[in-house]
Design a protein around this motif. Sequence first.
Motif, PDB file in Angstrom:
ATOM      1  N   GLY A 169       0.535  -1.056  -0.046  1.00  0.00           N
ATOM      2  CA  GLY A 169       0.193  -0.277  -0.313  1.00  0.00           C
ATOM      3  C   GLY A 169       1.315   1.610  -0.192  1.00  0.00           C
ATOM      4  N   HIS A 170       1.779   1.190  -1.014  1.00  0.00           N
ATOM      5  CA  HIS A 170       2.555   2.114  -0.543  1.00  0.00           C
ATOM      6  C   HIS A 170       3.435   2.628  -1.672  1.00  0.00           C
ATOM      7  N   GLU A 171       2.706   3.677  -2.343  1.00  0.00           N
ATOM      8  CA  GLU A 171       3.000   4.348  -3.688  1.00  0.00           C
ATOM      9  C   GLU A 171       4.027   4.457  -3.295  1.00  0.00           C
ATOM     10  N   VAL A 172       5.690   4.414  -4.802  1.00  0.00           N
ATOM     11  CA  VAL A 172       6.139   6.065  -4.709  1.00  0.00           C
ATOM     12  C   VAL A 172       6.091   6.846  -5.627  1.00  0.00           C
ATOM     13  N   THR A 173       5.847   7.580  -5.068  1.00  0.00           N
ATOM     14  CA  THR A 173       5.796   8.927  -6.002  1.00  0.00           C
ATOM     15  C   THR A 173       6.817   9.688  -6.417  1.00  0.00           C
ATOM     16  N   GLY A 174       8.361   9.874  -5.229  1.00  0.00           N
ATOM     17  CA  GLY A 174       8.963   9.964  -6.127  1.00  0.00           C
ATOM     18  C   GLY A 174      10.621   9.419  -5.772  1.00  0.00           C
ATOM     19  N   ILE A 175      11.474   9.954  -6.130  1.00  0.00           N
ATOM     20  CA  ILE A 175      12.937   9.588  -5.889  1.00  0.00           C
ATOM     21  C   ILE A 175      14.226  10.475  -6.720  1.00  0.00           C
ATOM     22  N   ALA A 176      14.715  10.636  -5.049  1.00  0.00           N
ATOM     23  CA  ALA A 176      15.880  11.669  -5.959  1.00  0.00           C
ATOM     24  C   ALA A 176      17.167  11.248  -5.513  1.00  0.00           C
ATOM     25  N   ASP A 177      18.524  11.677  -5.344  1.00  0.00           N
ATOM     26  CA  ASP A 177      18.993  10.614  -5.158  1.00  0.00           C
ATOM     27  C   ASP A 177      20.118  12.303  -4.434  1.00  0.00           C
ATOM     28  N   GLY A 179      22.554  12.658  -2.856  1.00  0.00           N
ATOM     29  CA  GLY A 179      24.024  12.188  -3.157  1.00  0.00           C
ATOM     30  C   GLY A 179      24.912  11.778  -1.486  1.00  0.00           C
ATOM     31  N   THR A 180      24.771  12.195  -0.641  1.00  0.00           N
ATOM     32  CA  THR A 180      24.795  11.258   0.802  1.00  0.00           C
ATOM     33  C   THR A 180      23.444   9.762   0.580  1.00  0.00           C
ATOM     34  N   GLY A 181      22.236  10.127  -0.108  1.00  0.00           N
ATOM     35  CA  GLY A 181      20.995   8.499  -0.645  1.00  0.00           C
ATOM     36  C   GLY A 181      20.578   9.298  -0.973  1.00  0.00           C
ATOM     37  N   VAL A 182      19.716   7.920  -1.334  1.00  0.00           N
ATOM     38  CA  VAL A 182      19.057   8.050  -2.238  1.00  0.00           C
ATOM     39  C   VAL A 182      17.148   8.679  -1.501  1.00  0.00           C
ATOM     40  N   CYS A 183      16.361   8.914  -1.574  1.00  0.00           N
ATOM     41  CA  CYS A 183      15.001   9.389  -0.634  1.00  0.00           C
ATOM     42  C   CYS A 183      14.163   8.999  -1.739  1.00  0.00           C
ATOM     43  N   VAL A 184      13.517   8.279  -1.806  1.00  0.00           N
ATOM     44  CA  VAL A 184      11.976   7.647  -1.561  1.00  0.00           C
ATOM     45  C   VAL A 184      11.272   8.219  -1.049  1.00  0.00           C
ATOM     46  N   GLU A 185       9.967   9.057  -1.602  1.00  0.00           N
ATOM     47  CA  GLU A 185       8.852   9.494  -1.616  1.00  0.00           C
ATOM     48  C   GLU A 185       7.563   8.125  -1.601  1.00  0.00           C
ATOM     49  N   THR A 186       7.059   8.203  -0.483  1.00  0.00           N
ATOM     50  CA  THR A 186       5.786   6.862  -0.967  1.00  0.00           C
ATOM     51  C   THR A 186       4.535   7.964  -0.875  1.00  0.00           C
ATOM     52  N   MET A 187       3.563   7.588  -1.126  1.00  0.00           N
ATOM     53  CA  MET A 187       2.181   8.086  -0.977  1.00  0.00           C
ATOM     54  C   MET A 187       1.553   6.300  -0.006  1.00  0.00           C
ATOM     55  N   ALA A 188       0.866   6.390   1.122  1.00  0.00           N
ATOM     56  CA  ALA A 188      -0.041   5.219   2.178  1.00  0.00           C
ATOM     57  C   ALA A 188      -0.911   5.799   2.720  1.00  0.00           C
ATOM     58  N   LYS A 189      -1.947   5.538   2.240  1.00  0.00           N
ATOM     59  CA  LYS A 189      -3.533   6.726   3.109  1.00  0.00           C
ATOM     60  C   LYS A 189      -3.663   7.573   2.667  1.00  0.00           C
ATOM     61  N   GLY A 190      -3.406   7.896   1.896  1.00  0.00           N
ATOM     62  CA  GLY A 190      -2.809   9.554   1.397  1.00  0.00           C
ATOM     63  C   GLY A 190      -2.391  10.431   2.491  1.00  0.00           C
ATOM     64  N   SER A 192       1.654  11.690   3.288  1.00  0.00           N
ATOM     65  CA  SER A 192       3.429  11.026   2.333  1.00  0.00           C
ATOM     66  C   SER A 192       4.164  10.517   2.601  1.00  0.00           C
ATOM     67  N   ASP A 193       4.614  10.031   2.520  1.00  0.00           N
ATOM     68  CA  ASP A 193       5.850   9.147   4.120  1.00  0.00           C
ATOM     69  C   ASP A 193       6.999   8.880   3.049  1.00  0.00           C
ATOM     70  N   GLY A 194       8.286   8.335   3.472  1.00  0.00           N
ATOM     71  CA  GLY A 194       9.786   8.759   3.015  1.00  0.00           C
ATOM     72  C   GLY A 194      10.363   7.700   3.751  1.00  0.00           C
ATOM     73  N   GLY A 195      12.359   7.537   2.863  1.00  0.00           N
ATOM     74  CA  GLY A 195      13.077   6.974   3.909  1.00  0.00           C
ATOM     75  C   GLY A 195      14.410   7.281   2.935  1.00  0.00           C
ATOM     76  N   GLU A 196      15.089   7.120   3.304  1.00  0.00           N
ATOM     77  CA  GLU A 196      16.564   8.260   2.386  1.00  0.00           C
ATOM     78  C   GLU A 196      17.346   6.341   2.721  1.00  0.00           C
ATOM     79  N   TYR A 197      17.924   6.315   1.872  1.00  0.00           N
ATOM     80  CA  TYR A 197      18.264   4.433   1.280  1.00  0.00           C
ATOM     81  C   TYR A 197      20.002   4.910   0.862  1.00  0.00           C
ATOM     82  N   ASP A 198      20.374   3.863   1.215  1.00  0.00           N
ATOM     83  CA  ASP A 198      21.835   3.715   0.314  1.00  0.00           C
ATOM     84  C   ASP A 198      22.022   3.223  -1.519  1.00  0.00           C
ATOM     85  N   LEU A 199      21.015   2.702  -1.681  1.00  0.00           N
ATOM     86  CA  LEU A 199      20.456   1.404  -3.045  1.00  0.00           C
ATOM     87  C   LEU A 199      19.512   1.560  -3.289  1.00  0.00           C
ATOM     88  N   VAL A 200      18.929   2.028  -4.572  1.00  0.00           N
ATOM     89  CA  VAL A 200      16.919   1.558  -4.528  1.00  0.00           C
ATOM     90  C   VAL A 200      17.642   0.707  -5.353  1.00  0.00           C
TER      91      VAL A 200
END
Length: 404
Positions: A169-177, A179-190, A192-200
């Motif tokens: 139930g987490h739709e990815v709405t944005g991916i942005a590198d 430099g220090t990590g990759v931010c992945v934005e998601t939409m869940a139940k209306g 916004s959510d997200g997290g930072e990762y070393d690898l996507v």
Amino acid sequence: MTLRVAVIGGGIIGTAVARLLAREHDATVTLLDKEGHLAGHQTGHNSGVVHAGLYYEPGSMKATLCRRGVGLLREFVDEHDIAYDECGKVVVALDEVQAGRLDALHARAVANGVPGARLVDRDGLHDIEPGATGVRALHSPTTAIVDYPAVTRALGAQLTDAGGEVRLGHEVTGIADRGTGVCVETMAKGASDGGEYDLVIACGGLQSDRLAAMVGESRSPRIVPFYGDYFVLPREQRAAVRGMVYPVPDPRYPFLGVHVTPRVDGVLTLGPNAFLSLGRESYGRRAPVPADVLDVVGFSGFWRFAAANLPAAVRESRTALSSRQFVAEARKYVPGLDTSGAVRGTRGVRAQAMGEDGRLVDDFVITGTDRVVLVRNAPSPGATSALAIAEHVVAEAMARRSRR
């Protein structure tokens, strides 16, 4: 340091990638999928065929990963007691022109190491598949059928057992590198959510070009969706064939055509055809999805493809518009089929990658950077090859990181 990884896409390939990372690497893995369950798209809407490697250019990624994938898949289903039936397949020539094409197909099968692949005459075909008719055939005894959604669920269970997380139930709405990590934005139940990762790693199937655009890659190859309908016959018709009955590929057409395929649940299916879908995820006869339609009509590659494939469009439109014509295609190969009780089954939508020149992208395509790896094209035999694709993608991702 533990690697923070996000895998986008809960189909069989994405789930296999996430499971491999969680089990064999020092990584915390999060699998993201917008649906409420795994295998919600192509994995859960296909024929269930485990391809042996007949069709693919020797030396291509398809050929190599298909053969490796079959072995890994067979080991996996045995371990997890998942339904798997090595019922075999015949590729049937109805006339001498088609019969001549089987030689090249057989040569590919031999080059790819397909076990037991052999050419048979009319009598040999009758011995293997008494209900089929034709002048010649290519027999692949190890082509099989499996329950791909069950495989995907088992992969997901191994992922969580290894400490990974599945976020449905987490739709990815944005991916942005950043430099220090990759931010992945998601939409869940209306929300916004997200997290930072070393690898996507994105295994987005029908949305793969849109995910690529989020990180600044070209939209080409573009995903042009083609739907494939299936008809399901009453269970008593399962005995009409022993295994699968396929037509000989026609070089004039980009898609194979209707074939007869049993499923592991004991029913017989006819299909699929292939016709332009007015929605990337339109599995029923729903209204067109404007954004998906605009993506197609605004893409010059599609018009080049259409202009070069008018005969194919005419052929496929017959089966798209007429149920009678659809089932008649199958009866060319198995005349004794009683199709009077045929009902429409699940529709699938093929994520067909297409270039600006209008050509279909045939082989698997993996692109990206040292932080974002994109599976841009994984058509059939993608499901068959999923465990091998996972090996390849993970190895590629780790190699890119080591070269930084």
